[in-house]
Each structure stands twice: as structure tokens, then as C-alpha cells.
Design a protein around this motif. Structure first.
Motif, PDB file in Angstrom:
ATOM      1  N   HIS A 164     -10.472 -21.902 -31.634  1.00 51.60           N
ATOM      2  CA  HIS A 164     -11.581 -22.672 -32.209  1.00 51.60           C
ATOM      3  C   HIS A 164     -12.591 -23.129 -31.153  1.00 51.60           C
ATOM      4  N   GLY A 165     -12.730 -22.388 -30.051  1.00 49.72           N
ATOM      5  CA  GLY A 165     -13.734 -22.736 -29.055  1.00 49.72           C
ATOM      6  C   GLY A 165     -13.275 -23.765 -28.059  1.00 49.72           C
ATOM      7  N   HIS A 166     -12.041 -24.313 -28.204  1.00 49.56           N
ATOM      8  CA  HIS A 166     -11.537 -25.260 -27.216  1.00 49.56           C
ATOM      9  C   HIS A 166     -11.158 -24.510 -25.958  1.00 49.56           C
TER      10      HIS A 166
ATOM     11  N   THR B 133     -13.438 -18.821 -34.118  1.00 51.97           N
ATOM     12  CA  THR B 133     -13.634 -18.105 -32.868  1.00 51.97           C
ATOM     13  C   THR B 133     -12.412 -18.257 -31.971  1.00 51.97           C
ATOM     14  N   VAL B 134     -12.328 -17.379 -30.990  1.00 49.59           N
ATOM     15  CA  VAL B 134     -11.275 -17.411 -29.989  1.00 49.59           C
ATOM     16  C   VAL B 134     -11.942 -17.382 -28.615  1.00 49.59           C
ATOM     17  N   ARG B 135     -11.506 -18.251 -27.726  1.00 49.95           N
ATOM     18  CA  ARG B 135     -12.040 -18.226 -26.360  1.00 49.95           C
ATOM     19  C   ARG B 135     -11.198 -17.277 -25.520  1.00 49.95           C
ATOM     20  N   CYS B 136     -11.839 -16.268 -24.964  1.00 50.00           N
ATOM     21  CA  CYS B 136     -11.172 -15.293 -24.120  1.00 50.00           C
ATOM     22  C   CYS B 136     -11.837 -15.260 -22.744  1.00 50.00           C
ATOM     23  N   GLN B 137     -11.324 -14.402 -21.876  1.00 47.51           N
ATOM     24  CA  GLN B 137     -11.834 -14.346 -20.505  1.00 47.51           C
ATOM     25  C   GLN B 137     -13.324 -14.048 -20.465  1.00 47.51           C
ATOM     26  N   HIS B 138     -13.786 -13.215 -21.401  1.00 47.96           N
ATOM     27  CA  HIS B 138     -15.189 -12.816 -21.395  1.00 47.96           C
ATOM     28  C   HIS B 138     -16.068 -13.719 -22.259  1.00 47.96           C
TER      29      HIS B 138
ATOM     30  N   PRO C 173     -15.689 -13.877 -32.045  1.00 48.16           N
ATOM     31  CA  PRO C 173     -15.455 -14.205 -33.458  1.00 48.16           C
ATOM     32  C   PRO C 173     -14.146 -13.591 -33.941  1.00 48.16           C
ATOM     33  N   ILE C 174     -13.572 -14.195 -34.943  1.00 51.31           N
ATOM     34  CA  ILE C 174     -12.378 -13.679 -35.606  1.00 51.31           C
ATOM     35  C   ILE C 174     -12.810 -12.895 -36.846  1.00 51.31           C
ATOM     36  N   PRO C 175     -12.297 -11.665 -37.031  1.00 47.89           N
ATOM     37  CA  PRO C 175     -11.323 -10.955 -36.210  1.00 47.89           C
ATOM     38  C   PRO C 175     -11.928 -10.499 -34.879  1.00 47.89           C
ATOM     39  N   VAL C 176     -11.101 -10.498 -33.839  1.00 53.61           N
ATOM     40  CA  VAL C 176     -11.577 -10.085 -32.527  1.00 53.61           C
ATOM     41  C   VAL C 176     -11.896  -8.595 -32.567  1.00 53.61           C
TER      42      VAL C 176
ATOM     43  N   ASN D 189      -8.501   2.756 -39.158  1.00 50.55           N
ATOM     44  CA  ASN D 189      -7.286   3.147 -39.863  1.00 50.55           C
ATOM     45  C   ASN D 189      -7.293   2.778 -41.342  1.00 50.55           C
ATOM     46  N   HIS D 190      -8.474   2.389 -41.846  1.00 48.76           N
ATOM     47  CA  HIS D 190      -8.660   2.149 -43.283  1.00 48.76           C
ATOM     48  C   HIS D 190      -7.675   1.108 -43.820  1.00 48.76           C
ATOM     49  N   LEU D 191      -7.501   0.026 -43.070  1.00 53.26           N
ATOM     50  CA  LEU D 191      -6.657  -1.073 -43.536  1.00 53.26           C
ATOM     51  C   LEU D 191      -7.485  -2.036 -44.378  1.00 53.26           C
ATOM     52  N   TYR D 192      -6.816  -2.753 -45.271  1.00 50.87           N
ATOM     53  CA  TYR D 192      -7.505  -3.733 -46.102  1.00 50.87           C
ATOM     54  C   TYR D 192      -7.364  -5.115 -45.470  1.00 50.87           C
ATOM     55  N   LEU D 193      -8.503  -5.789 -45.286  1.00 49.62           N
ATOM     56  CA  LEU D 193      -8.529  -7.097 -44.641  1.00 49.62           C
ATOM     57  C   LEU D 193      -9.054  -8.133 -45.623  1.00 49.62           C
ATOM     58  N   LYS D 194      -8.405  -9.292 -45.664  1.00 52.15           N
ATOM     59  CA  LYS D 194      -8.847 -10.396 -46.520  1.00 52.15           C
ATOM     60  C   LYS D 194      -9.084 -11.616 -45.645  1.00 52.15           C
ATOM     61  N   MET D 195     -10.315 -12.106 -45.628  1.00 46.10           N
ATOM     62  CA  MET D 195     -10.654 -13.287 -44.839  1.00 46.10           C
ATOM     63  C   MET D 195     -10.279 -14.548 -45.624  1.00 46.10           C
ATOM     64  N   THR D 196      -9.589 -15.466 -44.954  1.00 50.17           N
ATOM     65  CA  THR D 196      -9.159 -16.703 -45.590  1.00 50.17           C
ATOM     66  C   THR D 196      -9.893 -17.893 -44.962  1.00 50.17           C
ATOM     67  N   GLU D 197      -9.610 -19.080 -45.450  1.00 56.19           N
ATOM     68  CA  GLU D 197     -10.233 -20.295 -44.927  1.00 56.19           C
ATOM     69  C   GLU D 197      -9.426 -20.925 -43.799  1.00 56.19           C
ATOM     70  N   VAL D 198      -8.365 -20.294 -43.381  1.00 55.56           N
ATOM     71  CA  VAL D 198      -7.525 -20.836 -42.312  1.00 55.56           C
ATOM     72  C   VAL D 198      -8.267 -20.751 -40.984  1.00 55.56           C
ATOM     73  N   GLU D 199      -8.295 -21.836 -40.248  1.00 52.32           N
ATOM     74  CA  GLU D 199      -8.934 -21.866 -38.932  1.00 52.32           C
ATOM     75  C   GLU D 199      -8.003 -21.253 -37.899  1.00 52.32           C
ATOM     76  N   GLY D 200      -8.363 -20.094 -37.369  1.00 46.45           N
ATOM     77  CA  GLY D 200      -7.557 -19.493 -36.319  1.00 46.45           C
ATOM     78  C   GLY D 200      -7.332 -18.009 -36.533  1.00 46.45           C
ATOM     79  N   GLU D 201      -6.802 -17.379 -35.510  1.00 46.73           N
ATOM     80  CA  GLU D 201      -6.543 -15.941 -35.514  1.00 46.73           C
ATOM     81  C   GLU D 201      -5.159 -15.674 -36.109  1.00 46.73           C
ATOM     82  N   LEU D 202      -5.107 -15.067 -37.288  1.00 42.40           N
ATOM     83  CA  LEU D 202      -3.839 -14.763 -37.938  1.00 42.40           C
ATOM     84  C   LEU D 202      -3.350 -13.366 -37.598  1.00 42.40           C
TER      85      LEU D 202
END
Length: 449
Positions: free
Chosen positions: A80-82, A191-196, A200-203, A213-226
Motif C-alpha cells: 500500500h505504498g508504505h 500498489t506495492v513498493r518494490c526496488q524500482h 500497481p496491483i497486479p504487478v 496464458n489466458h487466465l481469468y482474473l477478478k479484481m476485488t476490494e481487498v487492499e493488497g497483492e493476493l
């Protein structure tokens, strides 16, 4: 016969969550320990325990690193940017200086392949692990615009990631999992803080894996990288279907715990499932070929029915017969009605194959994904075809050695009987009676009926 695994990724998926869920399903810990001890990797030990996540008992798989290899992946400060100095997430990539990465070992796909090939893993487990790493490498290559063989990154190179991925492959192989169903990956936001910097999530690596790979992704309201890159790569490498059967039996359940604390439960539920007693083929026949005009009477005369079917076709000029045999097996298990390939000569007299798949419209996406994943083709042709179908039913017939299934078709009031191969083959193996003897008996015994 292999098992079917259903991964319920409503709280996302990561490498350690997957290992824990598979161990909870019954994967042999002694087999895993033996393989991990054979790895030419140092600086770690594993710990398996029970934890409670959101009130649910779960298995926890932890890779405990020494101080030299610790990467603090499970520290929450990077979310979360921390930012907490010295504690970055392990999505850092590239070719930074030794000072920047003194806590990490950089490995590329060449080094990882060597580690896997010289381990005590089975050939099948090695294949699974290498496929996961290849998918990760391709995703990172695209994210950073460098050749795959020049990608050196923590997500693959870090000791805990190597251990997680190898462990997943070993456990899947030990459980004899041949089919994996993953309908959707649920991802968080923020968001995720990385070296660079802040990503944004998904990274990028996860986004690239999902797209390629044609995967199905569902964005949720959870704060963080799942969904971690490792988790996404595991799904991309092993998924064979994205739809659950209409009805199924749950044989066993495994719960894997995640390390991070989110608003969602933070668990990965894995289930070994099986179809109901009625086989897929029998069900398809009973539904597809039942005509309302003739009801359930298989002996009705001249009641051929018509429907439409999809023909998928592609030319492949750089694929071995062994690979195509494996592709055929996967396609049939995934719902294809028929699969065949024929040799042809293409331009410049290149020997090649034409792969043909017959299927229903609702199965196109699943089957085309398998073809793209397992072969080198870059395009598939489709055509809608009409067909005429004889009324048919599946019957259980007695023999001196046990019961077998047979397909019975009706033409002009006469029955045409065809013993089911798998049913005859199973009886032949169980009773050690020649296949041809059982087959002939069924045909002759029912010829005059």
C-alpha cells in the motif's frame, strides 16, 4: 488413473499457500524432504505447522532462510505504498549492483534448470517445475524488455521461491494430479513498493502471466497483492480446465495458509474431486442424443437427429509425435469429442501435421488454450459443421468376468453394439484376460438379441 484437483483462489494464490494446501491433501512429506535435501541450494530449512486463519484450521509451509538469504517477502511494510528501509518486496528484478542486493542470490533460468535437473525429482516433477520457471522468466522478460536467458530476478532466484516451486511440482506429482481446474484468480487492489518504485496491483509479472496464458482474473476490494508471480505461474503451468463439472464429489480437502494478513481469509483451498458415478461420456450421450420425439426408447426406427459441431484445425510443422500424443490426451480429457492428426507436406516440402479437434461450442476456449500451450502453432481455424446422429444409449452388459459398458446405436430398428474400450480394457487388466477375448464374447453374446 490420475486425480483431478480444484484450486479455489478466492484469497489469491502464492507458492507457499499452494505447497501447504497440497501437503494438507496428503502429499508425502518424506518424499518432499528427500527432494529438497538433494537441491544444490543452501541457506534454508522448511517448517510445516498448523495455524488458524479467519477461524479456519490450515496447514502452513514456511521456508526459513538464514540471515544471508532472508528477503523479508512476508513483511507487510511494503504494501500500500508504505516503506520501511531495508525491507523491500522480492519483485525486484534486473542487474543491480552487489551492494543493492547483498541479501539476495541472482539466478537465471539456466542456473535454475541445472538445479532442477540435478535433483532427486521425478521426470514428471522436473517438467512441472521447469514449466513454472519458464512462464515466470517469460513474464519478467516482457516486463523488462530483456531476453529470457538474460533475466536474473529475485522472484525466481530467491531461495524461498526455488523451494516453493520445486515443492509444488513434487507434491503434484506425488498426489498423481493430472487435471487441474482453476476457474478464476481473485486479486486485490492498490500498489506495492518494490526496488524500482511503486507498482500497481497486479504487478507487471502477474499481469503478463495472466495475459499470455489466458487466465481469468477478478479484481476485488481487498487492499493488497493476493496473487504473486509465483502463484500465477503455477496456475498457468498446471491448469487444464477453467470450468467445474456440473456435479462432482469432493474426495479430500486441503487448506493452505498465506503469510500476509488481509481482509479476506488468506487461505487457498484445494480439493480432490471426482465426477459422479455417471461418466462424462455416458452423460454426454444421454443428453446429446436423446430426442424428445422418441423419448427414452432406444429402439425407435429411423429417428436420426441432427445437430452442429465445431471443427478446430491447425497446421504444425515443428512438433514431435510424442508431443502430439500428449496433446491428444489432454484434449480428450478436457472435453474434445474426437482428436486426430495426419501427416502432410507444407511449403518448401516441409513435413508437418494437421491437428483436427471436434468439440462443442462451449469447449472451444478451453481446448484452444491447450493447443496454444502445448504446441508451437500460432493460429487455429474453426468451422461449424452439421452432423447426423443415430439414437444411442450406454448399457451395462454381463460377462463371465464382470460387467462392461457398451454403446448401442439404432438403425432401422436394428441394434448395433460397440463395447466401450476403457471398460473392456479395465476388465482385461483386472482379470488378466486378453482384451480381444472379452471383446469377442460381448459381440457374439449379443449378436442374436
Amino acid at each position: 488413473m490420475g486425480k483431478t484437483l480444484y484450486l479455489e483462489c478466492y484469497s489469491g494464490i502464492s507458492g507457499d499457500m499452494t505447497v501447504a494446501a497440497l501437503l494438507d491433501l496428503g502429499a508425502d512429506r518424506s518424499v518432499l524432504d528427500r527432494v529438497l535435501k538433494s537441491l544444490k541450494v543452501s541457506g534454508f530449512e522448511t517448517k510445516i505447522s498448523r495455524v488458524v486463519k479467519s477461524g479456519i484450521d490450515a496447514c502452513d509451509f514456511d521456508v526459513v532462510l538464514d540471515k544471508e538469504h532472508e528477503n523479508h517477502d512476508h513483511d507487510m511494510e511494503y504494501l500500500h505504498g508504505h516503506h520501511h528501509e531495508g525491507r523491500e518486496c522480492n519483485h525486484a528484478h534486473g542487474t543491480g549492483t552487489a551492494q543493492d542486493h547483498h541479501h539476495h542470490e541472482h539466478r537465471g533460468i539456466k542456473e535454475i534448470t541445472y538445479i532442477i535437473e540435478h535433483s532427486a525429482m521425478t521426470e514428471n516433477a522436473k517438467k512441472i517445475a521447469l514449466r513454472i520457471f519458464e512462464i515466470l522468466a517469460e513474464a519478467e522478460s516482457k516486463a523488462h524488455n530483456v531476453p529470457v536467458d538474460q533475466v536474473h530476478f529475485h522472484e525466481v532466484g530467491a531461495v524461498d521461491s526455488v523451494v516453493d516451486i520445486v515443492s509444488v511440482a513434487v507434491c503434484l506429482d506425488d498426489l498423481d494430479v493430472t487435471e487441474v481446474i482453476v476457474p478464476v484468480l481473485c486479486e486485490g487492489r492498490g500498489t506495492v513498493r518494490c526496488q524500482h518504485g511503486i507498482l500497481p496491483i497486479p504487478v507487471p509479472a502477474v499481469a503478463n502471466i495472466v495475459s499470455a496464458n489466458h487466465l481469468y482474473l477478478k479484481m476485488t476490494e481487498v487492499e493488497g497483492e493476493l496473487v504473486t508471480p509465483t502463484g500465477a505461474a503455477i496456475v498457468a503451468a498446471v491448469k487444464t480446465k477453467d470450468k467445474l463439472p456440473e456435479t462432482f464429489e469432493i474426495r479430500k480437502i486441503g487448506i493452505g495458509a498465506g503469510k500476509r494478513q488481509y481482509e479476506c481469509p488468506g487461505i487457498l483451498r484445494a480439493m480432490i474431486i471426482s465426477q459422479s458415478a455417471e461418466t462424462d461420456e455416458a452423460k454426454a450421450q444421454s443428453e446429446e442424443f436423446k430426442n424428445p420425439e422418441i423419448g427414452n426408447n432406444p429402439k425407435a426406427e429411423n429417428q436420426e437427429t441432427k445437430d452442429t459441431i465445431i471443427k478446430m484445425e491447425t497446421n504444425i510443422d515443428d512438433c514431435s509425435g510424442e508431443v502430439l500424443g500428449f496433446v491428444m490426451e489432454r484434449l480428450m480429457k478436457a472435453g474434445a469429442r474426437d482428436v486426430h492428426y495426419v501427416p502432410v507436406f507444407m511449403k518448401k516440402n516441409r513435413p508437418a501435421w494437421v491437428l483436427n479437434v471436434i468439440c462443442k461450442e462451449e469447449d472451444i476456449e478451453t481446448l484452444q488454450n491447450i493447443i496454444f500451450e502445448e504446441t508451437t502453432t500460432i493460429g487455429i481455424r474453426y468451422s461449424i459443421m452439421e452432423r447426423t446422429i443415430l439414437p444411442r444409449e450406454t448399457r451395462t452388459l454381463p460377462t463371465p468376468w464382470g460387467e462392461v459398458l457398451a454403446k448401442v446405436c439404432i438403425l432401422n430398428g436394428k441394434e448395433q453394439l460397440y463395447p466401450e474400450y476403457e471398460s473392456v480394457a479395465q476388465l482385461s487388466r483386472e482379470k488378466e484376460i486378453p482384451f480381444a477375448e472379452i471383446y469377442r464374447y460381448i459381440v457374439l453374446a449379443n449378436k442374436e438379441k
